[in-house]
Design an enzyme around this catalytic site. Structure first.
Site, PDB file in Angstrom:
ATOM      1  N   ASP A  82     -79.818  14.835  33.515  1.00  0.00           N
ATOM      2  CA  ASP A  82     -81.121  14.449  34.060  1.00  0.00           C
ATOM      3  C   ASP A  82     -81.415  15.260  35.316  1.00  0.00           C
ATOM      4  O   ASP A  82     -80.564  15.365  36.212  1.00  0.00           O
ATOM      5  CB  ASP A  82     -81.088  12.952  34.391  1.00  0.00           C
ATOM      6  CG  ASP A  82     -82.441  12.403  34.804  1.00  0.00           C
ATOM      7  OD1 ASP A  82     -83.476  12.951  34.361  1.00  0.00           O
ATOM      8  OD2 ASP A  82     -82.465  11.404  35.555  1.00  0.00           O
ATOM      9  N   HIS A  83     -82.585  15.840  35.382  1.00  0.00           N
ATOM     10  CA  HIS A  83     -83.019  16.628  36.546  1.00  0.00           C
ATOM     11  C   HIS A  83     -82.036  17.730  36.905  1.00  0.00           C
ATOM     12  O   HIS A  83     -81.663  17.893  38.075  1.00  0.00           O
ATOM     13  CB  HIS A  83     -83.261  15.723  37.756  1.00  0.00           C
ATOM     14  CG  HIS A  83     -84.520  14.931  37.666  1.00  0.00           C
ATOM     15  ND1 HIS A  83     -85.761  15.474  37.889  1.00  0.00           N
ATOM     16  CD2 HIS A  83     -84.729  13.633  37.346  1.00  0.00           C
ATOM     17  CE1 HIS A  83     -86.692  14.543  37.716  1.00  0.00           C
ATOM     18  NE2 HIS A  83     -86.089  13.419  37.377  1.00  0.00           N
ATOM     19  N   SER A 210     -88.155   2.476  36.235  1.00  0.00           N
ATOM     20  CA  SER A 210     -87.739   1.280  36.963  1.00  0.00           C
ATOM     21  C   SER A 210     -88.893   0.745  37.811  1.00  0.00           C
ATOM     22  O   SER A 210     -89.470   1.466  38.613  1.00  0.00           O
ATOM     23  CB  SER A 210     -86.543   1.593  37.874  1.00  0.00           C
ATOM     24  OG  SER A 210     -85.390   1.870  37.116  1.00  0.00           O
ATOM     25  N   THR A 232     -82.793   3.324  38.837  1.00  0.00           N
ATOM     26  CA  THR A 232     -82.641   2.446  39.998  1.00  0.00           C
ATOM     27  C   THR A 232     -82.311   1.016  39.603  1.00  0.00           C
ATOM     28  O   THR A 232     -81.415   0.384  40.187  1.00  0.00           O
ATOM     29  CB  THR A 232     -83.915   2.468  40.851  1.00  0.00           C
ATOM     30  OG1 THR A 232     -84.173   3.807  41.278  1.00  0.00           O
ATOM     31  CG2 THR A 232     -83.765   1.578  42.082  1.00  0.00           C
TER      32      THR A 232
END
Length: 293
Positions: A82-83, A210, A232
């Protein structure tokens, strides 16, 4: 079963007008919780790690957890970076065995983002590993990710050009979500999402899931979102479980006791989000995924 890529997962989600939940995992218990929830609801699922999580323990540690969990499971499981913050990290994840890669060049110029994203696509293509990229900037801050203030929304026509020039497998778009916790209720530009869906053929991804109201998530899926990221709230759920045990029995010293509580809290959260995403019972549809040894 072996880990699979996200290719077939997201293709089936796009065809079936539902989304696959993508959950950021920080430890073994969180991996176990996500898989247990997916297994119980017979849903495809994506495990994710960010650069800061990877920095904590290493790509190989997290991949090893995911591989064991997937091999013990009967549902499709993918392991996603992710990212991804650089070409080098994306290549490390590819070589380590991650089955899905995100490269995030959204903080650079449009042309630089295209160049970086295409370079990762070209490198992953021989291994048939799908690549997610981001256009526009998702706001807020989480881990080492900082969207900054006044982050730009995704322009539909730029999105079309971006997908065509990079060859990416999926596109994360900015329509008003943010990383981390929200101050107040987020207002998503759903009309913009519909406009992007009209001109972009690849599956669309919603980051910052989230804290977004369930009805908004459901509507965004109806308008074309095929993957929803949660991070989160998983951390909050796990921490709440641990705190509950230690508050009720401060003398507890066995990590398995409060770890199990954190696991259960995360499992309950993930089950709820699988239902919201509409992926409950969809595992059979993607069992023909391109399994990787």
């Amino acid at each position: 079963m072996a880990l699979v890529t996200t290719t077939e997962m997201l293709k089936k989600a796009q065809e079936g007008n539902y989304a696959v939940g993508a959950f950021n995992v920080e430890n073994m218990e969180m991996v176990m919780a996500v898989i247990a929830a997916a297994e119980e609801l017979q849903a495809p699922v994506i495990l994710q790690t960010t650069p800061s999580t990877v920095k904590y323990a290493g790509l190989d540690y997290y991949l090893a957890n995911a591989k064991v969990a997937a091999e013990r499971s009967s549902v499709p499981v993918a392991m996603h970076l992710d990212h991804g913050s650089s070409f080098d990290l994306a290549m490390q994840a590819l070589r380590t065995g991650y089955t899905s890669i995100m490269i995030d060049g959204s903080h650079g110029s449009f042309e630089d983002n295209i160049s970086l994203s295409k370079s990762v696509v070209d490198a992953c293509k021989p291994s048939f590993i799908p690549v997610e990229a981001e256009l526009g900037k998702v706001g807020g801050k989480e881990d080492d990710l900082d969207g900054g203030e006044g982050s730009a929304y995704t322009d539909p026509m730029e999105a079309k050009e971006f997908v065509e020039r990079t060859g990416i497998s999926s596109l994360a778009i900015a329509i008003g979500t943010a990383h981390g916790l929200y101050n107040g209720e987020p207002k998503l530009d759903l009309d913009r999402l519909s406009e992007i869906r009209e001109v972009v053929s690849v599956p669309l991804v919603l980051h910052g899931g989230s804290g977004v109201p369930e009805e908004t998530i459901i509507e965004s899926i109806k308008r074309g979102i095929c993957k929803v990221n949660y991070a989160t709230e998983l951390r909050i759920a796990y921490s709440d479980g641990v705190k509950k045990v230690l508050n009720e029995a401060p003398e507890t010293i066995d990590p398995k006791k409060y770890g199990a509580a954190g696991l259960q809290f995360v499992k309950d959260f993930v089950k709820d989000k699988i239902v919201v995403c509409g992926s409950k019972g969809k595992a059979k549809e993607v069992l023909a995924c391109d399994a990787l040894a």
